[in-house]
Design an enzyme around this catalytic site. Structure first.
Site, short mmCIF file in Angstrom:
data_model
loop_
_atom_site.label_atom_id
_atom_site.label_comp_id
_atom_site.label_asym_id
_atom_site.label_seq_id
_atom_site.Cartn_x
_atom_site.Cartn_y
_atom_site.Cartn_z
N ASP A 38 0.81 -1.26 -0.11
CA ASP A 38 -0.05 -0.08 -0.19
C ASP A 38 1.07 1.28 -0.11
OD1 ASP A 38 -3.05 0.43 1.16
OD2 ASP A 38 -2.12 2.05 0.83
N TYR A 169 -13.44 7.05 -13.71
CA TYR A 169 -13.69 6.02 -12.55
C TYR A 169 -14.14 4.78 -13.40
CZ TYR A 169 -14.57 3.27 -8.47
OH TYR A 169 -14.63 2.22 -7.37
N LYS A 173 -12.54 1.14 -14.19
CA LYS A 173 -13.18 -0.22 -13.59
C LYS A 173 -13.77 -0.99 -14.81
CE LYS A 173 -12.25 0.53 -9.59
NZ LYS A 173 -11.19 -0.30 -8.70
N THR A 204 -16.45 1.66 3.47
CA THR A 204 -14.84 1.56 3.80
C THR A 204 -14.41 3.24 3.92
OG1 THR A 204 -14.20 1.95 1.42
CG2 THR A 204 -14.47 -0.22 2.33
N1 LIG Z 1 -15.92 1.01 -1.02
C1 LIG Z 1 -16.80 0.80 -2.27
O1 LIG Z 1 -17.80 0.91 -2.23
C2 LIG Z 1 -16.12 0.20 -3.47
C3 LIG Z 1 -17.13 -0.04 -4.57
C4 LIG Z 1 -16.74 -0.35 -5.78
C5 LIG Z 1 -15.47 -0.57 -5.79
N2 LIG Z 1 -14.18 -0.33 -4.89
C6 LIG Z 1 -12.92 -0.33 -5.21
O2 LIG Z 1 -12.33 -1.23 -4.02
C7 LIG Z 1 -11.05 -0.94 -4.07
C8 LIG Z 1 -10.70 -0.71 -2.66
O3 LIG Z 1 -11.20 0.28 -2.21
P1 LIG Z 1 -11.85 0.72 -0.56
O4 LIG Z 1 -13.13 0.83 -0.61
O5 LIG Z 1 -11.52 -0.49 0.17
O6 LIG Z 1 -10.93 2.11 -0.33
P2 LIG Z 1 -9.93 2.56 0.63
O7 LIG Z 1 -9.43 3.73 0.39
O8 LIG Z 1 -10.33 2.20 1.95
O9 LIG Z 1 -8.70 1.62 0.26
C9 LIG Z 1 -7.76 1.71 -0.84
C10 LIG Z 1 -6.47 1.53 -0.55
O10 LIG Z 1 -5.87 1.61 -1.51
C11 LIG Z 1 -4.57 2.32 -1.24
N3 LIG Z 1 -3.74 2.97 -2.53
C12 LIG Z 1 -4.50 4.12 -3.22
N4 LIG Z 1 -3.78 4.41 -4.23
C13 LIG Z 1 -2.70 3.51 -4.41
C14 LIG Z 1 -1.50 3.46 -4.86
N5 LIG Z 1 -1.04 3.94 -6.12
N6 LIG Z 1 -0.66 2.12 -4.76
C15 LIG Z 1 -0.92 1.37 -3.77
N7 LIG Z 1 -2.09 1.86 -2.67
C16 LIG Z 1 -2.92 2.87 -3.12
C17 LIG Z 1 -4.79 3.55 -0.30
O11 LIG Z 1 -3.77 3.75 0.46
C18 LIG Z 1 -5.98 2.69 0.51
O12 LIG Z 1 -5.20 1.92 1.61
C19 LIG Z 1 -10.75 0.30 -4.98
O13 LIG Z 1 -10.31 -0.38 -6.20
C20 LIG Z 1 -12.13 0.90 -5.16
O14 LIG Z 1 -12.31 1.46 -6.44
C21 LIG Z 1 -14.93 0.13 -3.74
#
Ligand SMILES: NC(=O)c1ccc[n+]([C@@H]2O[C@H](COP(=O)([O-])OP(=O)(O)OC[C@H]3O[C@@H](n4cnc5c(N)ncnc54)[C@H](O)[C@@H]3O)[C@@H](O)[C@H]2O)c1
Length: 256
Positions: A38, A169, A173, A204
């Site tokens: 991360d 975004y 995706k 999250t």
């Molecule tokens: N939470 C939702 O509702 C949701 C819905 C659809 C998709 N997603 C996808 O799920 C994934 C995780 O999201 P989340 O909700 O857990 O968010 P989050 O922000 O809690 O976690 C994302 C993590 O990715 C890390 N990160 C960001 N850019 C980075 C990089 N360049 N290199 C390394 N680490 C990096 C951040 O530091 C963070 O720890 C993402 O790809 C997001 O698009 C989330």
């Protein structure tokens, strides 16, 4: 500890927080050794320590998944630390170019006609190119080791339902979804399976504050939790899905 991932080693990008962190905690309970990768060193070290505190094995490596060199070092870390690499979960992502982890839920929505090129390029770089680079780094080592493997990418329901004001975004995706399908075919001869999940509305840090409006409530009557996505990621990462590759699964409480 004995479980569905006993003896396996899993690298989890974005493993410090949210969906990635949920996968790390669950996979460790199932017997996997975990590499948390991360950008956020403090949160990543904290998650690795949490896993160790629950009796699991975990290390952290500071990784920017937008960098090819960092992805390479991340995949190598699994070999150096635990001697193998069986599973990659690619969860690192941003919801827009200026996303600030200190201000969760601060998504900048913007119509495509007003979208600054730098913002578009940053989201594509992290959310799509970053996933490709992590898949590439892991697959190269899996092929060399010859033990097969499982790659699970974290896309979004935005990949299959257009999200106005979030074109970058949505497109990133959708790209992850097709990358998953193409790679599944390329890697099948090596017994490496590639699948992805499409989370809906998961609580999250990324989505904190977003769910106050009732219109977003999924049909199932609650928002998702990282434990919900972890269960789906576990299915694709484990031998339970040994005959499934190139597929996507929405984890969205019936939203789509
Ligand atoms: N939470 C939702 O509702 C949701 C819905 C659809 C998709 N997603 C996808 O799920 C994934 C995780 O999201 P989340 O909700 O857990 O968010 P989050 O922000 O809690 O976690 C994302 C993590 O990715 C890390 N990160 C960001 N850019 C980075 C990089 N360049 N290199 C390394 N680490 C990096 C951040 O530091 C963070 O720890 C993402 O790809 C997001 O698009 C989330």
């Amino acid at each position: 500890m004995n479980g569905r991932l006993q003896g396996r080693v899993a690298v989890i990008t974005g493993g410090a927080s949210g969906i990635g962190r949920g996968a790390g905690l669950r996979f460790a309970q199932e017997g996997a050794k975990i590499v948390i990768a991360d950008l956020d060193r403090e949160a990543g070290e904290r998650t690795a320590a949490e896993i160790r505190a629950q009796g699991g094995a975990a290390v952290f490596i500071r990784t920017d998944t937008a960098s090819a060199a960092d992805n390479d070092a991340m995949a190598q870390k699994a070999l150096d630390e635990y001697g193998r690499l069986d599973i990659l979960i690619a969860s690192a992502g941003i919801s827009h170019a200026g996303y600030d982890p200190a201000h969760p839920g601060s998504q900048r929505r913007c119509p495509i006609v007003d979208k600054p090129l730098e913002e578009w390029e940053r989201v594509i770089r992290v959310n799509l190119t970053g996933v490709m680079l992590s898949n590439q780094a892991a697959a190269r080592r899996m092929i060399k080791a010859g033990n097969g493997g499982a790659i699970v990418n974290v896309s979004s329901i935005a990949a299959i339902g257009p999200a106005p004001m979030l074109a970058d975004y949505s497109v990133s995706k959708a790209g992850v979804l097709m990358l998953t399908r193409v790679l599944a075919l390329e890697l099948a001869p090596h017994k490496i399976r590639v699948n992805c999940i499409l989370p809906g509305h998961i609580r999250t840090p990324m989505t904190a504050g977003l769910y106050e409006t009732a219109q977003l409530m999924p049909p199932i009557g609650r928002y998702g939790e990282p434990a919900d996505t972890a269960a789906a990621l576990l299915f694709f990462a484990s031998d339970d899905s040994s005959y499934i590759t190139g597929k996507h699964l929405a984890v969205d409480g019936g939203r789509t």
